[in-house]
Design a protein around this motif. Structure first.
Motif, PDB file in Angstrom:
ATOM      1  N   ARG A  68       0.586  -1.198   0.005  1.00 46.54           N
ATOM      2  CA  ARG A  68       0.004  -0.094   0.089  1.00 46.54           C
ATOM      3  C   ARG A  68       0.747   1.261  -0.097  1.00 46.54           C
ATOM      4  O   ARG A  68       0.359   2.422  -0.291  1.00 46.54           O
ATOM      5  CB  ARG A  68      -0.739  -0.211   1.363  1.00 46.54           C
ATOM      6  N   SER A  69       2.032   1.196   0.575  1.00 53.32           N
ATOM      7  CA  SER A  69       2.875   2.389   0.469  1.00 53.32           C
ATOM      8  C   SER A  69       3.324   3.043  -0.821  1.00 53.32           C
ATOM      9  O   SER A  69       3.622   3.968  -0.977  1.00 53.32           O
ATOM     10  CB  SER A  69       4.323   2.169   1.277  1.00 53.32           C
ATOM     11  N   TYR A 116       3.585   8.699  -0.734  1.00 49.78           N
ATOM     12  CA  TYR A 116       3.536   8.202   0.709  1.00 49.78           C
ATOM     13  C   TYR A 116       4.934   7.981   1.386  1.00 49.78           C
ATOM     14  O   TYR A 116       5.054   8.267   2.514  1.00 49.78           O
ATOM     15  CB  TYR A 116       2.545   6.841   0.823  1.00 49.78           C
ATOM     16  N   GLN A 168       1.146   2.001  -3.676  1.00 44.73           N
ATOM     17  CA  GLN A 168      -0.079   1.894  -4.713  1.00 44.73           C
ATOM     18  C   GLN A 168      -0.796   3.192  -4.335  1.00 44.73           C
ATOM     19  O   GLN A 168      -0.850   4.081  -3.596  1.00 44.73           O
ATOM     20  CB  GLN A 168      -0.880   0.741  -4.076  1.00 44.73           C
ATOM     21  N   ASN A 169      -1.657   3.684  -5.550  1.00 44.54           N
ATOM     22  CA  ASN A 169      -2.225   4.687  -5.792  1.00 44.54           C
ATOM     23  C   ASN A 169      -3.430   4.289  -6.676  1.00 44.54           C
ATOM     24  O   ASN A 169      -3.822   4.631  -7.821  1.00 44.54           O
ATOM     25  CB  ASN A 169      -1.478   5.643  -6.502  1.00 44.54           C
ATOM     26  N   SER A 204       0.216   5.565 -10.552  1.00 36.45           N
ATOM     27  CA  SER A 204       0.648   4.403  -9.539  1.00 36.45           C
ATOM     28  C   SER A 204       1.516   3.587 -10.419  1.00 36.45           C
ATOM     29  O   SER A 204       1.441   3.118 -11.599  1.00 36.45           O
ATOM     30  CB  SER A 204      -0.671   3.616  -9.486  1.00 36.45           C
ATOM     31  N   GLY A 247      -2.027   4.145   2.705  1.00 33.81           N
ATOM     32  CA  GLY A 247      -0.799   4.286   2.002  1.00 33.81           C
ATOM     33  C   GLY A 247       0.282   4.828   2.997  1.00 33.81           C
ATOM     34  O   GLY A 247       1.501   4.216   2.778  1.00 33.81           O
TER      35      GLY A 247
END
Length: 419
Positions: free
Chosen positions: A60-61, A172, A63-64, A167, A387
């Motif tokens: 998640r850090s 983040y 991902q967008n 992405s 994120g």
């Protein structure tokens, strides 16, 4: 004749030897497979409940997915946009259709929340624009959207939207160390009044190191006492070290809450004995955090050092004393070096556990004692910014891995020198 007979017998025995090796290897593979099948439920459990969630959080850090998933056509158009001025009519039209589709599918809230992380006014802008869009399309969407809200004529708004549509993204990871990408594309630190996370990382490391040092100072004498007492007395005292493991962490922390508060037991004793004229601030500050964490993590240090001390023979110290060494010199130069692997293991264990502590600092600490684990919990439970929570977790994992690597190097050198 004898040599010929011997060669003939060897040739006949070769297939038997090869068959034996093949049979042995087959048996080994069968045994390994059986062991793997026995461990398979545990492996599946660890993968599904431990490894996979951590991997998903770390992913998640970077991902967008909110904007690309909800408005893919707009995301592709923004990717092709050069970032100068404001986009063309086609991009404005894609924005209008994307907002309408996101509103109908129920994804507009997720998009607005994601963009609100970049700029607090973005949520109101998207919601207001989406409510103003009607089914009948105007002749040109660009002047229509700018007429609905003048902020759509701001290049900065569109640059933020472009970054949110890309992405994977480093945003983040940069935000987790109080950095950001400027409109010119450079990486810069955020203003000092908005910087939070670098100080939190420094504070987390400082508290963890202090707790580790306190546990070492308090735990080493206790471990030495347990290792050198007679077995019967040592087993009785060991109960006091093990019993805290049978008590809930929340219960132990709450007990310190009762003891350390201004009207608690400790302050009542201090004022009753005349040592203090008013309650000493022992809670909601760094003192309370250190006391609570040291109490919880001290048994780990004691057990790690004790396990090594039990294997240290007292013969070496007696030999050093018989050769004229002072008892203190014999202890420091003969006994202590042999216990360093246990000291290293205990320090590593306590330090790593302290890095991720949450309950004790949250209950006993103040506003200036927030650790990274608390900020991660805030991002996941309150802000719903998974994120940023993943980025903070990624840095914490990286730092722990670096410390583990350094620990292995140091302990390896110590073992070569003293082992």
């Amino acid at each position: 004749m004898t040599v010929t007979t011997h060669l003939h017998a060897s040739a006949q025995g070769a297939p038997t030897g090869a068959a034996g090796r093949a049979s042995y290897q087959k048996a080994q593979r069968r045994a390994s497979m059986q062991a793997l099948m026995l461990a398979l439920p545990l492996i599946v459990f660890l993968l599904s409940t431990f490894i996979a969630p951590i991997a998903l959080l770390l992913a998640r850090s970077v991902q967008n997915h909110e904007v690309p998933d909800s408005m893919p056509a707009l995301a592709r158009a923004l990717d092709a946009w050069d970032g100068h001025g404001v986009p063309d009519e086609r991009t404005f039209a894609l924005l209008a259709s994307g907002l309408a589709q996101a509103r109908e599918s129920g994804q507009l809230g997720n998009v607005a929340r994601r963009l609100n992380f970049a700029q607090p006014e973005f949520r109101s802008l998207l919601m207001r624009t989406a409510r103003s869009i009607r089914d009948d399309a105007p002749p040109a969407w660009k002047p229509a959207l700018i007429g609905m809200d003048e902020r759509w004529n701001s290049p900065e708004i569109w640059r933020l939207l472009k970054r949110a549509a890309a992405s994977p993204t480093p945003d983040y990871l940069l935000a987790a160390v109080d950095a950001e990408v400027t409109p010119q594309g450079a990486i810069a630190s955020v203003p000092s009044n908005a910087a939070v996370y670098r100080d939190a990382f420094t504070r987390t490391i400082s508290i963890s190191a202090t707790v580790t040092l306190l546990c070492l100072v308090l735990g080493y004498p206790v471990a030495w006492l347990l290792a050198n007492l007679p077995a019967k007395s040592s087993n009785r005292l060991m109960l006091f070290v093990i019993v805290p493991f049978w008590t809930s962490l929340l219960v132990r922390t709450t007990a310190w809450y009762v003891l350390l508060q201004p009207g608690g037991v400790i302050n009542s004793v201090l004022t009753g004995l005349g040592i203090a004229t008013h309650p000493v601030p022992l809670i909601f500050n760094r003192t309370g955090v250190l006391i609570g964490m040291t109490h919880v993590l001290l048994p780990y240090m004691i057990l790690a050092i004790y396990s090594v001390m039990k294997s240290v023979s007292p013969v070496y110290v007696r030999a050093a004393k018989s050769l004229g060494a002072h008892p203190f010199t014999a202890f420091m130069r003969v006994y202590v070096p042999q216990t360093l692997p246990g000291v290293g293991a205990g320090c590593f264990l306590v330090f790593v556990l302290a890095l991720g502590y949450y309950i004790t600092p949250a209950l006993l600490g103040g506003a200036g004692d927030e650790m990274i684990s608390q900020l991660i919990a805030i991002q996941t439970n309150t802000q719903l910014n998974w994120g940023l929570a993943g980025a903070l977790s990624a840095y914490l994992v990286i730092f722990t891995a670096i410390f583990y690597f350094l620990f292995n190097r140091i302990v390896g050198i110590d073992r070569l020198r003293f082992g």
